[in-house]
Scaffold this active site. Structure first.
Site, PDB file in Angstrom:
ATOM      1  N   MET A  92      20.882  35.893  22.746  1.00 42.24           N
ATOM      2  CA  MET A  92      19.659  35.266  23.263  1.00 42.24           C
ATOM      3  C   MET A  92      18.716  36.224  23.993  1.00 42.24           C
ATOM      4  O   MET A  92      17.869  35.772  24.763  1.00 42.24           O
ATOM      5  CB  MET A  92      20.020  34.086  24.183  1.00 42.24           C
ATOM      6  CG  MET A  92      20.736  32.954  23.467  1.00 42.24           C
ATOM      7  SD  MET A  92      19.859  32.350  21.996  1.00 42.24           S
ATOM      8  CE  MET A  92      18.572  31.374  22.780  1.00 42.24           C
ATOM      9  N   HIS A 111      19.243  33.078  11.460  1.00 44.21           N
ATOM     10  CA  HIS A 111      18.288  32.162  12.069  1.00 44.21           C
ATOM     11  C   HIS A 111      18.418  30.795  11.388  1.00 44.21           C
ATOM     12  O   HIS A 111      18.515  30.727  10.153  1.00 44.21           O
ATOM     13  CB  HIS A 111      16.859  32.705  11.902  1.00 44.21           C
ATOM     14  CG  HIS A 111      15.837  31.816  12.536  1.00 44.21           C
ATOM     15  ND1 HIS A 111      15.658  31.759  13.902  1.00 44.21           N
ATOM     16  CD2 HIS A 111      14.979  30.909  12.006  1.00 44.21           C
ATOM     17  CE1 HIS A 111      14.705  30.865  14.174  1.00 44.21           C
ATOM     18  NE2 HIS A 111      14.281  30.341  13.051  1.00 44.21           N
ATOM     19  N   ALA A 175      26.204  25.602   6.876  1.00 39.88           N
ATOM     20  CA  ALA A 175      25.646  26.552   5.900  1.00 39.88           C
ATOM     21  C   ALA A 175      25.610  27.968   6.482  1.00 39.88           C
ATOM     22  O   ALA A 175      25.881  28.948   5.776  1.00 39.88           O
ATOM     23  CB  ALA A 175      24.245  26.105   5.489  1.00 39.88           C
ATOM     24  N   GLU A 176      25.292  28.078   7.777  1.00 39.88           N
ATOM     25  CA  GLU A 176      25.278  29.398   8.422  1.00 39.88           C
ATOM     26  C   GLU A 176      26.638  30.067   8.296  1.00 39.88           C
ATOM     27  O   GLU A 176      26.741  31.272   8.032  1.00 39.88           O
ATOM     28  CB  GLU A 176      24.928  29.263   9.908  1.00 39.88           C
ATOM     29  CG  GLU A 176      23.500  28.813  10.171  1.00 39.88           C
ATOM     30  CD  GLU A 176      23.198  28.737  11.661  1.00 39.88           C
ATOM     31  OE1 GLU A 176      23.625  29.628  12.407  1.00 39.88           O
ATOM     32  OE2 GLU A 176      22.533  27.767  12.080  1.00 39.88           O
TER      33      GLU A 176
HETATM   34  C1  GRF Z   1      22.988  29.582  15.444  1.00 40.09           C
HETATM   35  O1  GRF Z   1      22.370  28.382  15.081  1.00 40.09           O
HETATM   36  C2  GRF Z   1      22.178  30.752  14.979  1.00 40.09           C
HETATM   37  O2  GRF Z   1      21.491  30.523  13.776  1.00 40.09           O
HETATM   38  C3  GRF Z   1      21.182  30.938  16.091  1.00 40.09           C
HETATM   39  O3  GRF Z   1      21.921  30.666  17.270  1.00 40.09           O
HETATM   40  C4  GRF Z   1      22.997  29.796  16.953  1.00 40.09           C
HETATM   41  C5  GRF Z   1      24.241  30.446  17.425  1.00 40.09           C
HETATM   42  O4  GRF Z   1      25.361  29.595  17.310  1.00 40.09           O
HETATM   43  N1  GRF Z   1      20.611  32.247  16.061  1.00 40.09           N
HETATM   44  P1  GRF Z   1      26.815  30.177  17.488  1.00 40.09           P
HETATM   45  O5  GRF Z   1      26.884  30.818  18.872  1.00 40.09           O
HETATM   46  O6  GRF Z   1      27.077  31.160  16.394  1.00 40.09           O
HETATM   47  O7  GRF Z   1      27.732  28.983  17.413  1.00 40.09           O
END
Ligand code: GRF
Length: 217
Positions: A92, A111, A175-176
């Site tokens: 962040m 993202h 999906a991520e």
């Molecule tokens: C995810 O949604 C990612 O795309 C965004 O921040 C979130 C992080 O989630 N950049 P996590 O800490 O990996 O669970």
């Protein structure tokens, strides 16, 4: 063959980190997570890394007077660990051009939208407010401008009529967790090349490696 050494930078729960840890548990996966750096001492992702026996470092920006010192400390830690690739996963802090250029084409981010749409925070709220029928996620190389850079992998995710930001976020997150390991795998296999600020994937005619995420099976 030696596996690509990856560092993951986090600030929070680390579910994408977990997806990368799980993928790299397979000895055939061409990358290993060598280091996790968190900007927060209480990030949930730190416990995930420790449970997997991965080295962790907490580098909190508040410990430094200027951004320069914070980033120099991260940079030195990454170089000390001889890391080949850096994955931002819910990190962040906005990184300065100095850091981004030092790790150019070796620094990737995930993202939760189909970039270049919906850059920035509160993505899912804005997707719903816009009435978009599809959203998704993007893994891309990092450039100094926020949420910009050559796109490696995207997954499209449908927006359901009864979605709220939470249900949509959960669908996109699933999906991520598929996209990030796939992107790291392609990089580790040496199949990714950036040309004219676009990603070319060797052995794949675009958009063969692009994923359409189907939540029903
Ligand atoms: C995810 O949604 C990612 O795309 C965004 O921040 C979130 C992080 O989630 N950049 P996590 O800490 O990996 O669970």
């Amino acid at each position: 063959m030696a596996r690509l050494k990856v560092a993951v930078l986090i600030s929070g729960r680390g579910s994408n980190l977990q997806a990368l840890i799980d993928a790299s548990a397979d000895p055939d996966f061409p990358a290993e997570i060598a280091l996790v750096v968190s900007s927060q001492g209480d990030a949930g992702g730190l416990a995930r890394a420790r449970a997997a026996g991965i080295r962790t470092e907490v580098i909190n920006h508040r410990a430094f007077n200027a951004k320069q010192g914070f980033e120099a400390s991260i940079d030195a830690t990454l170089r000390g660990a001889r890391v080949d690739l850096v994955c931002l996963a819910g990190f962040m802090r906005i990184l300065t051009p100095w850091f981004v250029e030092r790790w150019r084409d070796r620094l990737v981010n995930i993202h939760p939208s189909l970039l270049p749409a919906f850059k920035g925070l509160d993505t899912h709220e804005r997707v719903l407010a816009a009435g978009a029928r599809f959203t998704g996620c993007t893994v891309h190389f990092v450039r100094p401008e926020m949420d910009e850079g050559p796109i490696i992998i995207q997954a499209a995710v449908p927006v359901m009529p009864d979605d709220d930001a939470e249900t949509l976020a959960a669908r996109v997150l699933a999906a991520e967790h598929r996209c990030y390991p796939l992107a790291v795998c392609l990089i580790a296999q040496g199949r990714i090349r950036v040309r004219n600020e676009r990603v070319e994937i060797a052995g794949a005619l675009a958009p063969a490696e692009v994923m359409m995420f189907n939540p029903v099976g």
